[in-house]
Design an enzyme around this catalytic site. Structure first.
Site, PDB file in Angstrom:
ATOM      1  N   LYS A  20      37.375   6.748 -20.292  1.00 33.86           N
ATOM      2  CA  LYS A  20      36.287   6.998 -19.341  1.00 33.86           C
ATOM      3  C   LYS A  20      35.108   7.510 -20.139  1.00 33.86           C
ATOM      4  O   LYS A  20      35.101   8.638 -20.600  1.00 33.86           O
ATOM      5  CB  LYS A  20      36.707   8.012 -18.281  1.00 33.86           C
ATOM      6  N   ARG A  72      35.675   2.464  -3.005  1.00 39.97           N
ATOM      7  CA  ARG A  72      36.821   2.041  -2.204  1.00 39.97           C
ATOM      8  C   ARG A  72      38.080   2.510  -2.897  1.00 39.97           C
ATOM      9  O   ARG A  72      38.244   2.320  -4.095  1.00 39.97           O
ATOM     10  CB  ARG A  72      36.855   0.516  -2.107  1.00 39.97           C
ATOM     11  N   LYS A 100      39.877   7.205 -11.678  1.00 41.97           N
ATOM     12  CA  LYS A 100      39.481   7.937 -12.877  1.00 41.97           C
ATOM     13  C   LYS A 100      40.439   9.116 -13.051  1.00 41.97           C
ATOM     14  O   LYS A 100      40.718   9.843 -12.100  1.00 41.97           O
ATOM     15  CB  LYS A 100      38.024   8.388 -12.813  1.00 41.97           C
TER      16      LYS A 100
END
Ligand SMILES: [Zn+2]
Ligand SMILES: [Zn+2]
Lengths: 334, 529
Positions: free
Chosen positions: B227, B392, B398
């Site tokens: 990330k 959504r 994450k």
């Protein structure tokens, strides 16, 4: 010069009369401005309050409490002090307490508002040398909606909800604000329901001769079906209780001076906020202080630093006093 | 403006999405085309530019309200919003008039052409004809700060209800660089096939946080990657040019001139989703470096040298001009790799590498070392998922690294603003340095309302000293402070600055003496700074 009133960690104290005003710790003798819980605490030896405040005190403190009463304007000698109680316009029976010692006059305001709410005895300015003023809403952002406009707003909201087949839940403090709202709304729109805490206070006030519109307590059998289009006067904490489930989809509103602030309205998570308070707004505080003619002003309970500085700039000898009244955050914040 | 103010009030005060939706759809059905267009523009962040400086507005408002400036400032601190403060302190309007939203926007725009004196009288005249709520909105337009609690998605749904058009079509129509001056209701909304769509990005797909990925099922169905801690963006190569959009739908093409060369290597009709990162010597520089650079109006040679950026690509949304969003993630990813294979290795474009894993435990170990790679944790994407619009649940997750924490002593308190105006919510925290408490962080979130009320009552009784709105309190309470990063800072007494500090919990069990020390912070700085 020792003051007529002094500020201690128990509350406002009068050495000449050996009594406290609205103390927050147990003391032998207390003069009580009004029945809100941050001003009238349990565990005090002897209470003195107005005839209009005593029933609520008794209701809250129980039969064992030793409560003496006094009429508005009546002077009573306590030790070397002459005390009298004068309408504060805050809630029914609420008083400012005037204390005179050897020609020097101090007044403790308790909580007050200058507009006539049609329920409480209207505020009367009292001339004095020193004035202890609350300033819960002591900033120029606070201006109350005129009573007539307020009535229009609340009635409009209630009527629209009723037309959509929804109940309306209006949150307000049980003593004072709730009854003021009952007398403000148009009972022709629909049934007026109350939660227990409000109805108990209603009973106390009705018993002392105050006229209130007819209300139906929310008992087990009362629901959105049995009373369509109802307005429910609820205390802030009560909306999570079981009864609320019997009014699914109800619109929610809150009536408080804090509703001035968009952020506070949003934090409450309610549909509407009505700006109405039993404290004085900015204009009210300034007018009240001016009318006392006091040289010395002590401010408590709210935006004290800003208000004190403002008063000093207006030529007053103003000071901040720390107290334990919760008016600027706790339940009185309604 | 009355209608618009009523709409605003209904939306602003309601917590129910269906109420907001109905109010918006209802308004859009009734307003004039010009007001409708401006409403959509405002609700999608296309606001007129600031017309008057905040300083002037404060002065003028204080003057009209006959307040000393310090009292105006104190009020502002409590309200927390300049436009709202002004609307509250002003006296009631003497000449109430109801003009359209478009009229007031035109008024705001016209201010730019006036000299200061004329500007002032125009603003004061406007104040004098608007009621409190309308004034608030007018002030929001003046300060260029118009924002509302309506997502672009909700706005689009309302528009779909009132126009009968499809949500996805409208979403696409509403993106891009239009303003009510450059288009019309007809052209933007009614027109069938807008030809000027070349620059438009796709709506971003946003991930949800995941606590325990093992709940997601067998690892085989999932793709993991880092990330990245940069700016989410779409790189659009169409019609012979290129465009870079941020996730907040801001066009950032000119902010990153070094990415222009990518247009030479990518075929026309290519759209990539990825992250813009400050990057050097094969590794990200961390968000601080990038942040410094975004803060600049014009990118300086120095910034280009010190914080060069790359585009870290992780998805391909369009290839050969065809929309790929319905294809499974794995297929899009394969095509992305093929596109990147044609790009020279020294170009500022990289593939966000897959983090291979065969068990969630193995992935947890990778996540654990995120901080030393200057990344925020991991992204976990369902291999079979299409590229959806908006936030959504279900396909993109994450999995952020746990924050750093220290136990610190509360030493100052300040009342909050806006929604927390009547509570003490802004605290300064300190750590021990010998016998001294050295302040190192401010935090104002993380406690429950009940805890804030409790600490507020405590602050009131334990104030040692007041400095304006700030109260110094008895050092008595320890809080666990969480933060995302730490860096050296000469501007802070402690010598460190934290990223996103917040209160994780109130450590009622910890005596003050057991709070962390400055040496502990310096150790963290050495490890993660
Ligand atoms: Zn009270
Ligand atoms: Zn009070």
């Amino acid at each position: 010069m020792a003051g007529v009133l002094t500020f201690t960690d128990r509350g406002i104290y009068c050495p000449a009369g050996d009594f406290y005003i609205d103390p927050w710790r147990p003391v032998a003798r207390a003069l009580i401005t009004h029945g809100h819980s941050d001003h009238a605490r349990p565990g005090i030896g002897r209470y003195l309050a107005t005839e209009g405040t005593a029933p609520v005190l008794r209701h809250r403190l129980g039969d064992d409490a030793r409560i003496e009463t006094i009429a508005y304007g009546e002077t009573r000698r306590i030790g070397d002090a002459d005390v009298s109680f004068h309408p504060a316009g805050h809630v029914p029976g609420s008083a400012q307490i005037r204390v005179a010692v050897a020609g020097e006059v101090w007044v403790a305001s308790g909580d007050y508002k200058t507009v006539d709410d049609g329920l409480s005895e209207a505020f009367e300015p009292v001339r004095c040398h020193a004035f202890i003023s609350e300033c819960t809403f002591g900033l120029p952002i606070f201006k109350w909606t005129p009573q007539e406009q307020l009535a229009q707003q609340i009635n409009g909201w209630w009527a629209a909800n009723a037309a959509e087949g929804r109940a309306s839940i209006l949150g307000a403090y049980a003593l004072g604000k709730a009854q003021r709202l009952m007398r403000t709304v148009d009972a022709g729109i629909g049934p007026l329901l109350t939660v227990t805490a409000v109805e108990n206070t209603n009973a106390v006030l009705r018993a002392q001769g105050i006229t209130l519109p007819g209300t139906q307590p929310i008992t087990e059998d009362v629901s959105a079906k049995s009373h369509p289009g109802a307005l429910i006067i609820a205390t802030p904490g009560s909306t999570t209780q079981n009864w609320a489930r019997r009014f699914p989809g109800a619109a929610t509103a809150f009536a408080s001076g804090w509703m001035t602030l968009r952020g506070v309205r949003r934090r409450r998570g309610i549909d509407r906020g009505f700006v109405v308070s039993d404290h004085a707004d900015w204009a009210g505080l300034n007018a009240a202080i001016k009318a006392t003619g006091a040289e010395k002003v002590f401010v408590t309970h709210g935006y004290t630093s800003a208000f004190q500085r403002w008063l000093c700039e207006q030529g007053h000898d103003a000071h901040v006093v720390s107290t334990d009244y919760s008016g600027d955050d706790g339940e009185d914040a309604t | 403006m009355k209608d618009f103010a009523a709409l605003f009030a209904r939306i602003d005060e309601s917590t129910k999405t269906n109420v907001k939706l109905a109010a918006l759809a209802d308004y859009l059905g009734r307003a004039t085309p010009q007001d409708r267009l401006w409403t959509i523009a405002l609700f999608t962040g296309r606001r007129p530019k600031r017309a008057v400086t905040a300083t002037r507005l404060r002065q003028w408002a204080a003057e009209v309200a006959r307040l000393p400036e310090w009292l105006f400032e104190d009020s502002y601190h409590v309200v927390g919003d300049l436009a709202e403060t002004i609307s509250l302190v002003l006296p009631a309007p003497r000449e109430p008039r109801d003009q359209s939203l478009s009229h007031w926007i035109a008024t705001v725009k016209a201010l730019a052409t006036l000299d200061e004196a004329a500007r002032k009288s125009a603003v004061i005249a406007a104040w004098d004809s608007l009621a409190t709520q309308e004034r608030f909105l007018f002030n929001k337009l003046l300060t260029g700060g118009f924002r509302m609690g309506v997502s672009a998605r909700l706005m689009t749904r309302a528009l779909a209800i009132s126009t009968g058009q499809d949500v996805a079509v409208l979403t696409h129509k509403l993106m891009g660089n239009w303003t009510p001056e450059t288009t019309s209701w007809e052209a933007l909304i009614e027109a069938d096939d807008p030809t000027a769509v070349l620059s438009r990005p796709y709506p971003f797909y946003l991930a949800h946080p995941v606590e325990n990925p093992a709940d997601l099922g067998a690892p085989a169905g999932w793709h993991a990657e880092r990330k990245w801690d940069g700016i989410r963006g779409q790189f659009i190569r169409r019609g012979g040019g290129h465009h870079i959009w941020s996730r907040s739908e801001e066009l950032m093409t000119d902010r990153f001139p070094e990415l222009a060369q990518l247009a030479d290597f990518l075929p026309d009709g290519t759209v990539m989703d990825g992250e813009i990162l400050a990057f050097a010597a094969g590794a990200p520089l961390g968000f601080n470096a990038l942040q410094k650079r975004i803060g600049l109006k014009k990118v300086s040679a120095k910034a280009l040298r010190e914080a060069p950026v790359i585009f870290m690509a992780y998805d391909l949304l369009e290839a050969g001009g065809a929309d790929l969003r319905q294809e499974p993630f794995d297929a899009r990813r394969a095509r992305l790799e093929a596109v990147l294979a044609e790009v020279p290795p020294d170009a500022p474009l990289r593939l966000s590498r897959e983090v291979a894993f065969d068990s969630w435990a193995a992935l947890a170990a990778v996540r654990h070392e995120s901080r030393s790679h200057n990344v925020e944790g991991l992204m976990i994407k369902r291999r079979a998922s299409p590229y959806l619009a908006g936030r959504r649940r279900g396909d993109w997750w994450k999995w952020k690294v746990d924050p750093l924490t220290v136990d610190a002593v509360m030493i100052y308190a300040q009342s909050g603003s806006g929604r927390r105006a009547n509570l003490f919510t802004d605290f300064t925290f300190a750590v021990w340095h010998g016998d001294d408490l050295v302040p190192f962080a401010k935090a104002y979130s993380g406690l429950t309302d009940a805890e804030f009320r409790e600490i507020t009552a405590w602050v009131r009784r334990n104030t040692l000293q007041r400095f304006g709105p700030v109260r110094q309190v008895t050092p008595a309470h320890v809080f666990e402070i969480a933060f995302e990063g730490i860096q050296a800072s000469s501007r802070h007494k402690s010598g460190v600055a934290l990223r996103f500090p917040r209160m994780l919990r109130w450590r009622r069990d910890k005596p003050v003496a057991e709070a962390n020390t400055l040496a502990d912070l310096n150790e963290m700085l050495a490890l993660y700074g």
